[in-house]
Design a protein around this motif. Structure first.
Motif, short mmCIF file in Angstrom:
data_model
loop_
_atom_site.label_atom_id
_atom_site.label_comp_id
_atom_site.label_asym_id
_atom_site.label_seq_id
_atom_site.Cartn_x
_atom_site.Cartn_y
_atom_site.Cartn_z
N GLU A 32 0.73 -1.07 0.23
CA GLU A 32 -0.13 -0.17 -0.06
C GLU A 32 1.13 1.28 -0.02
O GLU A 32 0.68 2.23 -0.33
CB GLU A 32 -1.01 -0.23 1.07
N CYS A 38 -1.11 9.49 -2.67
CA CYS A 38 -2.86 9.87 -2.59
C CYS A 38 -3.49 10.01 -2.12
O CYS A 38 -4.27 10.87 -1.95
CB CYS A 38 -3.06 8.92 -3.59
N ARG A 39 -2.97 9.16 -0.45
CA ARG A 39 -3.75 9.79 -0.08
C ARG A 39 -4.71 10.87 1.19
O ARG A 39 -3.29 11.47 0.81
CB ARG A 39 -3.64 8.63 1.33
N SER A 41 -5.95 11.11 3.56
CA SER A 41 -7.00 10.62 4.63
C SER A 41 -5.99 10.07 5.56
O SER A 41 -5.45 8.54 5.01
CB SER A 41 -8.33 10.06 5.39
N VAL A 43 -5.60 6.58 8.59
CA VAL A 43 -7.00 5.13 9.13
C VAL A 43 -5.56 4.50 10.64
O VAL A 43 -5.38 4.17 9.90
CB VAL A 43 -7.37 4.27 8.07
N ALA A 47 -4.98 0.99 6.83
CA ALA A 47 -5.37 0.47 5.68
C ALA A 47 -6.60 -0.87 5.38
O ALA A 47 -7.64 -0.72 5.60
CB ALA A 47 -4.93 0.84 3.89
N TYR A 176 -16.22 5.40 0.70
CA TYR A 176 -14.91 4.59 0.75
C TYR A 176 -14.44 3.99 -1.10
O TYR A 176 -15.36 3.81 -1.74
CB TYR A 176 -14.75 2.89 1.26
N VAL A 185 -8.69 1.89 0.13
CA VAL A 185 -8.06 2.12 -0.40
C VAL A 185 -7.88 3.63 0.72
O VAL A 185 -6.61 4.21 1.33
CB VAL A 185 -7.08 2.21 -1.16
N ASP A 186 -9.12 4.13 0.63
CA ASP A 186 -9.23 5.68 1.13
C ASP A 186 -10.23 5.54 1.53
O ASP A 186 -11.54 5.20 1.00
CB ASP A 186 -8.30 6.54 0.35
N ARG A 200 -7.96 12.64 -6.34
CA ARG A 200 -7.15 12.29 -5.63
C ARG A 200 -7.51 10.15 -5.99
O ARG A 200 -6.50 9.45 -6.32
CB ARG A 200 -7.64 11.88 -4.16
N PHE A 204 -4.60 7.54 -7.60
CA PHE A 204 -4.73 6.01 -6.24
C PHE A 204 -4.57 4.94 -8.21
O PHE A 204 -4.44 4.14 -8.41
CB PHE A 204 -5.64 5.38 -6.28
#
Length: 209
Positions: A32, A38-39, A41, A43, A47, A176, A185-186, A200, A204
């Motif tokens: 990942e 690209c993310r 956020s 988590v 992820a 999501y 993934v995000d 975004r 990805f």
């Protein structure tokens, strides 16, 4: 200790360090890292802490698994069709992001999982999703199936007390991003615009190759 022994010990230490580094880089979930740029956020737990297998019922009344649903990058949303404002607005925003990506040449899709299986039959879900995009996937199921999918994605929902036909359902409102064979993934918040989402998601998609 002799020079030969010191050299041997150093060689063993270096080999151990390289092995440890390789294990860290290749251990499950590390792939990942290719999405790091690209993310939008973070988590808790990474992820891999969100998402997982599920079985639900599609708009045609057929039982489907997550692998059958996520055949391309997917914007996934949990809501319900009787929702007076948030769900329609979020669903339209997600569909707009899909259209923007399609205009740029990306193959993506949107999916809607109801958190109100009591009222949301396959027919009702299909009528709802078709309003936003003809290819939006609508999913329902038994209360147990819906609960399992919700728990996999760490979403919240709770039926309010009131009229048996016109009750509301409190629920979380994240969208999501899920990739086939990769999983979650995000996620996107309500304030994210279709353009921001499209940018975004394109990042990805490009990183995924």
């Amino acid at each position: 200790m002799s020079t030969k022994t010191l050299a041997l010990a150093a060689g063993v230490a270096v080999a151990a360090l390289l092995a440890a580094t390789a294990w860290y880089a290749l251990r499950p979930g590390q792939e990942e890292d290719r999405f790091a740029q690209c993310r939008g956020s973070a988590v808790s737990g990474g992820a891999g802490a969100i998402g997982g297998p599920f079985e639900l019922v599609n708009e045609d009344g057929q039982t489907v698994t997550d692998s059958e649903v996520f055949t391309k990058p997917t914007i996934l949303y949990f809501g319900y069709t009787f929702c007076p404002d948030v769900c329609p607005l979020d669903s339209m925003r997600n569909a707009d992001a899909q259209r923007l990506l399609e205009e740029r040449g990306y193959e993506v899709q949107t999916a809607f999982i109801t958190v109100d299986p009591e009222r949301d039959t396959p027919e009702v879900v299909k009528e709802f999703t078709d309003v936003f995009h003809e290819d939006m996937i609508g999913l329902t199921g038994s209360p147990e199936q819906v609960k399992a999918a919700s728990q996999a994605y760490k979403t919240y929902y709770k039926k309010q007390e009131g009229d048996s036909d016109y009750y509301l359902v409190d629920h979380s409102t994240f969208s999501y991003l899920v990739f086939p064979e990769v999983g979650f993934v995000d996620f996107f918040r309500r304030e994210d615009t279709p353009e921001q989402m499209a940018d975004r998601i394109a990042c990805f998609a490009d990183a995924a190759g």
